[in-house]
Enzyme design. Structure first.
Site, PDB file in Angstrom:
ATOM      1  N   GLU A  23      42.645  14.671 -11.616  1.00 48.41           N
ATOM      2  CA  GLU A  23      41.881  14.202 -10.230  1.00 48.41           C
ATOM      3  C   GLU A  23      42.543  14.081  -9.100  1.00 48.41           C
ATOM      4  OE1 GLU A  23      38.795  14.482 -10.467  1.00 48.41           O
ATOM      5  OE2 GLU A  23      38.978  12.690 -11.618  1.00 48.41           O
ATOM      6  N   HIS A  24      41.784  15.120  -7.580  1.00 48.12           N
ATOM      7  CA  HIS A  24      42.311  15.067  -6.984  1.00 48.12           C
ATOM      8  C   HIS A  24      43.280  16.158  -7.145  1.00 48.12           C
ATOM      9  CE1 HIS A  24      40.531  12.158  -4.488  1.00 48.12           C
ATOM     10  NE2 HIS A  24      40.534  12.280  -5.215  1.00 48.12           N
ATOM     11  N   THR A  25      43.630  17.156  -7.683  1.00 45.90           N
ATOM     12  CA  THR A  25      44.179  18.237  -8.129  1.00 45.90           C
ATOM     13  C   THR A  25      43.622  19.080  -7.103  1.00 45.90           C
ATOM     14  OG1 THR A  25      44.097  18.111  -9.755  1.00 45.90           O
ATOM     15  CG2 THR A  25      45.964  17.480  -9.977  1.00 45.90           C
ATOM     16  N   SER A  64      11.673  16.709  -2.052  1.00 50.07           N
ATOM     17  CA  SER A  64      12.121  16.616  -3.054  1.00 50.07           C
ATOM     18  C   SER A  64      11.656  15.388  -4.144  1.00 50.07           C
ATOM     19  CB  SER A  64      13.763  15.804  -2.252  1.00 50.07           C
ATOM     20  OG  SER A  64      14.121  15.169  -3.033  1.00 50.07           O
ATOM     21  N   ALA A  70      27.788   8.591  -7.393  1.00 50.85           N
ATOM     22  CA  ALA A  70      28.496   7.329  -8.289  1.00 50.85           C
ATOM     23  C   ALA A  70      29.869   9.064  -8.858  1.00 50.85           C
ATOM     24  CB  ALA A  70      27.494   8.189  -9.800  1.00 50.85           C
ATOM     25  N   SER A  81      28.446  15.139  -9.011  1.00 50.70           N
ATOM     26  CA  SER A  81      28.713  16.453  -8.734  1.00 50.70           C
ATOM     27  C   SER A  81      27.021  16.158  -7.870  1.00 50.70           C
ATOM     28  CB  SER A  81      29.025  17.086  -9.732  1.00 50.70           C
ATOM     29  OG  SER A  81      30.756  17.065  -9.215  1.00 50.70           O
ATOM     30  N   SER A 134      25.901  16.358  -5.339  1.00 52.44           N
ATOM     31  CA  SER A 134      25.650  17.554  -3.992  1.00 52.44           C
ATOM     32  C   SER A 134      25.933  19.219  -4.546  1.00 52.44           C
ATOM     33  CB  SER A 134      26.207  16.953  -2.827  1.00 52.44           C
ATOM     34  OG  SER A 134      27.661  16.387  -3.562  1.00 52.44           O
ATOM     35  N   GLU A 189      29.793  22.887   1.196  1.00 54.08           N
ATOM     36  CA  GLU A 189      30.443  21.708   1.818  1.00 54.08           C
ATOM     37  C   GLU A 189      30.960  22.141   2.970  1.00 54.08           C
ATOM     38  OE1 GLU A 189      29.274  19.181  -1.843  1.00 54.08           O
ATOM     39  OE2 GLU A 189      30.107  17.925  -1.145  1.00 54.08           O
ATOM     40  N   ASP A 235      33.975  20.618  -8.491  1.00 61.69           N
ATOM     41  CA  ASP A 235      32.644  20.105  -8.939  1.00 61.69           C
ATOM     42  C   ASP A 235      31.350  21.863  -8.993  1.00 61.69           C
ATOM     43  OD1 ASP A 235      33.660  18.212  -8.305  1.00 61.69           O
ATOM     44  OD2 ASP A 235      32.929  16.974  -6.644  1.00 61.69           O
TER      45      ASP A 235
HETATM   46  C1  GLA Z   1      35.015  15.495  -5.414  1.00 58.68           C
HETATM   47  C2  GLA Z   1      35.615  16.388  -4.808  1.00 58.68           C
HETATM   48  C3  GLA Z   1      36.435  17.584  -5.725  1.00 58.68           C
HETATM   49  C4  GLA Z   1      37.670  16.830  -5.929  1.00 58.68           C
HETATM   50  C5  GLA Z   1      36.988  15.482  -7.108  1.00 58.68           C
HETATM   51  C6  GLA Z   1      38.996  14.657  -6.880  1.00 58.68           C
HETATM   52  O1  GLA Z   1      34.709  15.280  -6.716  1.00 58.68           O
HETATM   53  O2  GLA Z   1      34.256  17.354  -4.522  1.00 58.68           O
HETATM   54  O3  GLA Z   1      36.407  18.931  -4.935  1.00 58.68           O
HETATM   55  O4  GLA Z   1      38.469  17.468  -4.947  1.00 58.68           O
HETATM   56  O5  GLA Z   1      36.564  14.580  -5.701  1.00 58.68           O
HETATM   57  O6  GLA Z   1      39.053  15.294  -8.360  1.00 58.68           O
END
Ligand code: GLA
Length: 395
Positions: A38-40, A72, A127, A130, A132, A164, A176
């Site tokens: 996560e956040h990598t 939509s 939530a 993903s 988006s 995005e 995502d």
């Molecule tokens: C969101 C971002 C992803 C990723 C995560 C954290 O989902 O869209 O690219 O950075 O946060 O892991």
């Protein structure tokens, strides 16, 4: 999955045609749950997401006048766009995501003919699953087919990410869009985010299953601290690059190298962010090895370490996700649990014994409600396939 004939009728109601045998095509792109890593992604590291069976559907009919009309089932009204004048407009809300995709196709020099598109989806908004990315990927996949553009799926994932980043203004990584495009039922995807090298990792969880818990604390990446965290990481990379030759991204910094250079990172904030990212990359690889060896217990431990690191070092959890984490850990039969996605709200993902799922839901609901006043929602998540056309849509 929505009834396709119902979608056809809705399309006809919105656009005034489509129920008299016109050829409508249907596309689907899933949301994703990130298992670890996560956040990598935005620093070129490792992620391990799985595509879901939840996602976004697009019912499409081509036009020839270089106009897009978007509707939509979740929002009232239609948005009309001239293919030559695709600009961000706050008032267009959700439609800015597809518009970002049109804009990126324009940048690549594709001459778009236009389409009418009705979107339908079942991913809860905000939530962290993903919604988006699935909206972007279903649009990119639909246009690729309907406008005969012939880009590879991986190219489309990169295009959707640029949409995005550059159009919507969220500096997200590639995870995502990649998971939504390239996911495969029964598997997670181990992805190295700078090279896009990937491999599928079978989700052979034995007597355990993944349960997603929605904190029902909404957040939006556009107003979260997401971009700030990314900047802090970039600042850190610049510092350590001066002392480690050849290191382009954090994804390539080993734990040993980090030991050597961490003394140069003097800002406590930047230090914590990097410490999270570098250990999280290591945990993601270790988790993959554990999963491939059928070692579910170890994987559960890595999930817990990941959450603690996101809470204490990366600081993106918040009271709701931390409460869900604490409650889940106390349930017998829950081997691992962690926040998933960007954080600041959204969901956790937990590894729960199939026979303990009911107890898990009851105990977590009672504990979480008592502490936060919010009621969580649970999703039993099946992994699904990535973005594609759904064939056999009856006329
Ligand atoms: C969101 C971002 C992803 C990723 C995560 C954290 O989902 O869209 O690219 O950075 O946060 O892991």
């Amino acid at each position: 999955m929505p009834g396709l004939n119902t979608l056809r009728q809705t399309f006809a109601k919105v656009f005034g045609y489509g129920d008299r045998g016109e050829e409508l095509r249907v596309f689907f792109a899933p949301g994703r749950v990130n298992l670890i890593g996560e956040h990598t992604d935005f620093t070129g590291g490792y992620v391990l997401p799985a595509a879901l069976t939840y996602g976004t559907w697009a019912v499409v009919h081509p036009r020839k006048d270089r106009t897009f009309r978007l509707a939509s089932t979740s929002f009232a009204g239609k948005v009309e766009i001239d293919a030559d004048k695709v600009v961000y407009q706050k008032a267009d809300g959700w439609a800015n995501y597809p518009k970002g995709v049109f804009s990126e196709f324009n940048c690549l020099g594709s001459r778009l003919s236009g389409c009418d598109i009705l979107y339908d989806g079942n991913i809860p908004k905000g939530a962290g699953l993903s919604s988006s990315a699935s909206l972007e990927m279903v649009t990119a996949t639909a246009l690729n087919h309907v406008e005969s553009l012939d880009y590879s799926l991986i190219e489309l994932t990169k295009l959707a990410q640029r949409a995005e980043n550059q159009f919507v203004g969220v500096n997200c990584g590639i995870m995502d869009q990649f998971a939504s495009g390239m996911g495969q039922a029964g598997n997670a995807v181990l992805l190295k985010c700078d090279t896009l090298d990937y491999r599928y990792v079978p989700l052979a969880l034995g007597d355990y299953q993944l349960v997603i818990t929605n904190s029902n604390k909404q957040r939006s990446l556009t107003d979260s601290k997401y971009n700030q965290r990314r900047q802090e990481c970039e600042e850190g990379v610049h510092i350590i690059q001066k002392h480690l030759s050849g290191v382009v991204s954090l994804g390539n910094v080993s734990l040993d190298q980090w030991q050597e250079v961490q003394k140069y990172v003097t800002s406590p904030e930047v230090y914590k962010r990097l410490d999270h990212v570098i250990h999280e990359n290591d945990r993601t690889l270790a988790s993959t090895i554990a999963l491939e060896a059928g070692n579910i217990q170890d994987f559960g431990q890595y999930m817990i370490q990941s959450h603690e690191s996101l809470r204490d070092l990366f600081e993106v959890t918040g009271p709701e996700l931390d409460t869900l984490f604490e409650e889940a850990r106390q349930v017998e039969g829950c081997l691992g649990t962690r926040m998933t996605g960007a954080g600041f709200g959204g969901c956790t993902v937990s590894l729960v014994h199939t026979e303990a799922v009911n107890d898990f839901e009851t105990q977590v609901t009672v504990g979480y409600r008592g502490k936060t006043g919010l009621t969580p929602t649970f999703y039993h998540c099946d992994s699904g396939d990535g973005a594609r056309e759904l064939k056999g849509f009856a006329k």
